[in-house]
Design a protein around this motif. Structure first.
Motif, PDB file in Angstrom:
ATOM      1  N   ARG A  15       0.836  -1.197   0.000  1.00 44.20           N
ATOM      2  CA  ARG A  15       0.000   0.000   0.000  1.00 44.20           C
ATOM      3  C   ARG A  15       0.871   1.247   0.000  1.00 44.20           C
ATOM      4  N   LEU A  17       0.131   5.681   0.352  1.00 39.93           N
ATOM      5  CA  LEU A  17      -0.813   6.779   0.519  1.00 39.93           C
ATOM      6  C   LEU A  17      -0.478   7.868  -0.494  1.00 39.93           C
ATOM      7  N   THR A  48      -5.249  14.552   1.652  1.00 45.74           N
ATOM      8  CA  THR A  48      -5.268  13.188   1.150  1.00 45.74           C
ATOM      9  C   THR A  48      -6.035  13.083  -0.152  1.00 45.74           C
ATOM     10  N   GLU A  50      -8.359  11.077  -2.406  1.00 45.11           N
ATOM     11  CA  GLU A  50      -9.369  10.036  -2.179  1.00 45.11           C
ATOM     12  C   GLU A  50      -9.384   9.074  -3.366  1.00 45.11           C
ATOM     13  N   ARG A  89       3.213   3.911   9.209  1.00 51.94           N
ATOM     14  CA  ARG A  89       2.272   4.107   8.106  1.00 51.94           C
ATOM     15  C   ARG A  89       2.952   3.712   6.801  1.00 51.94           C
ATOM     16  N   LEU A  92       4.177   7.651   1.654  1.00 49.39           N
ATOM     17  CA  LEU A  92       3.296   8.662   1.102  1.00 49.39           C
ATOM     18  C   LEU A  92       3.925   9.203  -0.175  1.00 49.39           C
TER      19      LEU A  92
END
Length: 164
Positions: A15, A17, A48, A50, A89, A92
């Protein structure tokens, strides 16, 4: 591959972000910063992406800017892409777009999203490091460099530092 196999495959992929912001300036070259109420330090209008709803980084930058400061401005060219690692996390990918030079009327029209922001201000480049932390400071400086370097493309960064 069956539909359930494909879904399991997708669920097992790494994943990442995505965030997107817009760099606005005034005629003196000062940068528009916003002060969030949910963390220390200052930032840029943005947030962020979406992506689960099909939003692209450019669309996210425009939506977040309209939500946060009340200006619905179509983002200009891409200035920076930054790959940012973080503890606890996924990585990004931060996209930073040119918002151009705002007029006095634009600044007067700013309406802060009170659920997220406390204030805004214009900050000269020499003072940016007082307000911005970590990779974001490097991202904004790199974006300003790209704007000064005529004919160059976007800067590629890792953790706020130019790659290569």
């Amino acid at each position: 591959m069956t539909t359930s196999d494909f879904a399991a495959y997708i669920a097992g992929l790494p994943r990442v972000l995505a965030g997107a912001a817009v760099l606005f300036r005034d005629v003196e070259g000062r940068v528009l910063l916003v002060e969030p109420n949910y963390r220390e330090g200052w930032g840029l209008p943005g947030g962020t992406v979406e992506s689960d709803d099909g939003e692209s980084p450019r669309q996210g930058a425009r939506r977040e800017t309209a939500e946060e400061i009340g200006l619905d401005v179509r983002p200009g060219r891409l200035l920076v892409v930054d790959w940012v690692q973080g503890p606890g996390r996924p990585p990004l990918v931060a996209y930073l777009y040119d918002g151009g030079v705002l007029t006095d009327a634009d600044f007067t029209a700013i309406r802060l999203q009170e659920e997220e922001l406390l204030s805004w201000r214009l900050v000269p480049r020499a003072e940016l490091d007082t307000y911005l932390r970590g990779a974001l400071a490097g991202r904004v400086h790199a974006a300003l460099d790209v704007l000064e370097e005529q004919g160059t493309g976007a800067a590629e960064l890792e953790n706020g530092q130019r790659v290569g």
